[in-house]
Design a protein around this motif. Structure first.
Motif, PDB file in Angstrom:
ATOM      1  N   SER A  39      -7.613   3.210   0.587  1.00  0.00           N
ATOM      2  CA  SER A  39      -7.081   3.163  -1.262  1.00  0.00           C
ATOM      3  C   SER A  39      -7.003   1.814  -1.630  1.00  0.00           C
ATOM      4  CB  SER A  39      -5.278   3.862  -0.144  1.00  0.00           C
ATOM      5  OG  SER A  39      -4.963   2.293  -0.010  1.00  0.00           O
ATOM      6  N   CYS A  40      -7.062   1.598  -3.266  1.00  0.00           N
ATOM      7  CA  CYS A  40      -6.734   1.221  -3.934  1.00  0.00           C
ATOM      8  C   CYS A  40      -5.793  -0.683  -3.297  1.00  0.00           C
ATOM      9  CB  CYS A  40      -6.082   0.915  -5.053  1.00  0.00           C
ATOM     10  SG  CYS A  40      -7.998   2.134  -6.271  1.00  0.00           S
ATOM     11  N   ASP A  41      -4.615  -0.105  -2.678  1.00  0.00           N
ATOM     12  CA  ASP A  41      -3.868  -0.792  -2.153  1.00  0.00           C
ATOM     13  C   ASP A  41      -4.301  -1.722  -1.056  1.00  0.00           C
ATOM     14  OD1 ASP A  41      -1.599  -0.379  -4.590  1.00  0.00           O
ATOM     15  OD2 ASP A  41      -0.250   0.594  -3.110  1.00  0.00           O
ATOM     16  N   ALA A  42      -5.020  -1.057  -0.128  1.00  0.00           N
ATOM     17  CA  ALA A  42      -6.025  -1.607   0.873  1.00  0.00           C
ATOM     18  C   ALA A  42      -6.742  -2.857   0.307  1.00  0.00           C
ATOM     19  CB  ALA A  42      -5.970  -0.806   2.031  1.00  0.00           C
ATOM     20  N   VAL A  43      -7.633  -1.958  -0.842  1.00  0.00           N
ATOM     21  CA  VAL A  43      -8.403  -2.566  -1.120  1.00  0.00           C
ATOM     22  C   VAL A  43      -8.347  -4.266  -1.398  1.00  0.00           C
ATOM     23  CG1 VAL A  43     -10.408  -2.882  -2.086  1.00  0.00           C
ATOM     24  CG2 VAL A  43      -9.780  -1.658  -1.311  1.00  0.00           C
ATOM     25  N   THR A  44      -6.880  -3.956  -2.413  1.00  0.00           N
ATOM     26  CA  THR A  44      -6.110  -5.567  -2.874  1.00  0.00           C
ATOM     27  C   THR A  44      -5.388  -6.410  -1.453  1.00  0.00           C
ATOM     28  OG1 THR A  44      -5.663  -4.122  -5.016  1.00  0.00           O
ATOM     29  CG2 THR A  44      -4.303  -6.571  -4.440  1.00  0.00           C
ATOM     30  N   LEU A  45      -4.905  -5.934  -0.701  1.00  0.00           N
ATOM     31  CA  LEU A  45      -3.759  -6.001   0.531  1.00  0.00           C
ATOM     32  C   LEU A  45      -5.504  -7.103   1.495  1.00  0.00           C
ATOM     33  CD1 LEU A  45      -1.747  -6.959   1.308  1.00  0.00           C
ATOM     34  CD2 LEU A  45      -1.200  -5.027   3.225  1.00  0.00           C
ATOM     35  N   LEU A  46      -6.754  -5.948   1.569  1.00  0.00           N
ATOM     36  CA  LEU A  46      -7.539  -6.911   1.996  1.00  0.00           C
ATOM     37  C   LEU A  46      -8.746  -7.629   1.545  1.00  0.00           C
ATOM     38  CD1 LEU A  46      -9.604  -5.704   4.975  1.00  0.00           C
ATOM     39  CD2 LEU A  46     -10.921  -4.658   4.067  1.00  0.00           C
ATOM     40  N   GLU A  47      -8.273  -7.671   0.428  1.00  0.00           N
ATOM     41  CA  GLU A  47      -9.120  -9.336  -0.440  1.00  0.00           C
ATOM     42  C   GLU A  47      -7.840 -10.496  -0.414  1.00  0.00           C
ATOM     43  OE1 GLU A  47     -11.312  -7.020  -4.046  1.00  0.00           O
ATOM     44  OE2 GLU A  47      -9.056  -7.667  -4.105  1.00  0.00           O
ATOM     45  N   LEU A  48      -6.594 -10.080  -0.217  1.00  0.00           N
ATOM     46  CA  LEU A  48      -5.878 -11.489  -0.355  1.00  0.00           C
ATOM     47  C   LEU A  48      -6.152 -12.102   1.416  1.00  0.00           C
ATOM     48  CD1 LEU A  48      -3.985 -12.528  -1.717  1.00  0.00           C
ATOM     49  CD2 LEU A  48      -1.864 -10.861  -1.072  1.00  0.00           C
ATOM     50  N   CYS A  49      -6.332 -10.964   2.492  1.00  0.00           N
ATOM     51  CA  CYS A  49      -6.059 -11.450   4.017  1.00  0.00           C
ATOM     52  C   CYS A  49      -7.653 -12.726   3.901  1.00  0.00           C
ATOM     53  CB  CYS A  49      -6.841 -10.334   4.418  1.00  0.00           C
ATOM     54  SG  CYS A  49      -4.596  -9.388   5.145  1.00  0.00           S
TER      55      CYS A  49
END
Length: 362
Positions: A39-49
């Motif tokens: 999902s978009c939220d998961a991609v954003t969180l993964l980038e942050l990681c």
């Protein structure tokens, strides 16, 4: 597969999902294929990681995340855990990316402006969480601000300076050099300033502790800047930071002309400022005598050190007096000064017997 277990697992997973479909040929392909299903939220969180590092704390991730609700954040985290992009570490609050190759692949794929914004978010989250006390914590904040947006240059310089100070305090001098150099590079505006001059002095001290021969050029730059600023205190501090200690004293053969000029100039500016009768003058006299250690004129060295001892004693500065007495032992290794060296040794023993602290090289 080049022996990559990560790639092997991705190939098997891709085949199981779609038999006969396209298979990843590289780790980068595997990561990109897997991230497309998020999902978009998961991609954003993964980038942050990826920006934070291979290991990230859950509180930091939450603080830096832009996901509005705790529930939505937890659901997004569950999504990443379910597809094995993240695994739980030694504690529930510790999250680890599946492999360093995953982290580096994702990091490299983030566009530059977006990556800078994420670094800024992580740095500010660390500050908000109070992770700005130890040398390691300050270095981490400085790292992220150093890669953040241009508007964060002042914070990058501030935390790089603090990281350098903290590293120096725990004798991590190489790390201190990195911190001070980063602060100088990030500091705005450019040009002469008292803050920049002080940073040069601190950098020179740290370089000297690392036995980096460029320390003297750094301190000469600081002296020149202090002269342009007309700041006597900074000029004297930069001059005194260029000390000779330990075995370095016995590796000298001729005094350095530029060093002699800086020492004489420091004495002149102290006199012009009405501070000829001060501990700073005594310390400069000591360094001048040490710079002349291997010249033939022992009488000049004796005169300089006698002045330094008398001056330090008269102003009641114990540190300056100890320096002058120690220099007397080091710099007057001639039979004609045996009596003075004996007296210096006696006085040093008396001082050490009443000292409540251990001597530390400046």
């Amino acid at each position: 597969t080049g022996g990559s277990a990560l790639l092997v697992a991705a190939v098997i997973a891709a085949h199981e999902r779609e038999p006969g479909g396209s298979l990843p040929f590289t780790v980068t392909d595997a990561v990109r294929l897997a991230s497309r299903e998020l999902s978009c939220d998961a991609v954003t969180l993964l980038e942050l990681c990826a920006v934070t590092g291979v290991t990230v704390s859950r509180p930091l991730l939450r603080a830096a995340s832009t996901i509005p609700s705790d529930l939505r954040f937890a659901e997004t985290l569950d999504e990443l855990l379910a597809v094995d992009f993240l695994v739980v570490g030694d504690s529930d609050d510790e999250l680890v990316m599946r492999h360093a190759l995953v982290q580096s692949t994702l990091y490299d794929a983030i566009p530059g402006a977006r990556r800078a914004q994420l670094h800024s978010d992580v740095a500010r989250a660390l500050v908000d969480l109070g992770a700005d006390t130890t040398a390691d914590e300050l270095a981490r904040i400085a790292y992220h601000f150093g890669r953040a947006l241009d508007s964060d240059r002042s914070e990058a310089a501030l935390y790089a300076r603090r990281a350098g100070d903290a590293a120096y305090a725990v004798s991590a001098f190489e790390d201190a050099v990195v911190g001070y150099r980063t602060a100088l590079r990030k500091m705005v505006p450019h040009g002469d300033s008292r803050e920049r001059c002080r940073l040069l002095i601190d950098l020179g001290r740290a370089q000297r502790k690392c036995i980096d021969r460029s320390y003297r050029a750094t301190l000469f730059d600081a002296i020149a800047m202090a002269r342009r600023l007309g700041d006597v205190d900074l000029q004297v501090d930069a001059t005194l930071a260029d000390t000779i200690s330990g075995a370095g004293l016995f590796q000298m053969f001729d005094p350095l002309p530029e060093r002699l000029d800086s020492l004489h100039d420091a004495l002149h500016v102290l006199e012009d400022a009405g501070r000829a009768h001060s501990a700073a003058t005594a310390k400069v006299l000591v360094l001048l005598a040490m710079e002349l250690s291997w010249t033939d004129d022992w009488k000049e060295r004796r005169d300089l050190l006698e002045q330094a001892v008398a001056l330090a004693h008269s102003v009641g500065d114990r540190s300056a007096l100890e320096s002058a007495l120690r220099a007397t032992l080091w710099c007057l290794l001639v039979p004609q000064c045996w009596d003075l060296r004996q007296e210096a040794m006696t006085r040093l023993i008396e001082l050490e017997s009443t000292s409540t602290r251990r001597h530390r090289d400046p």
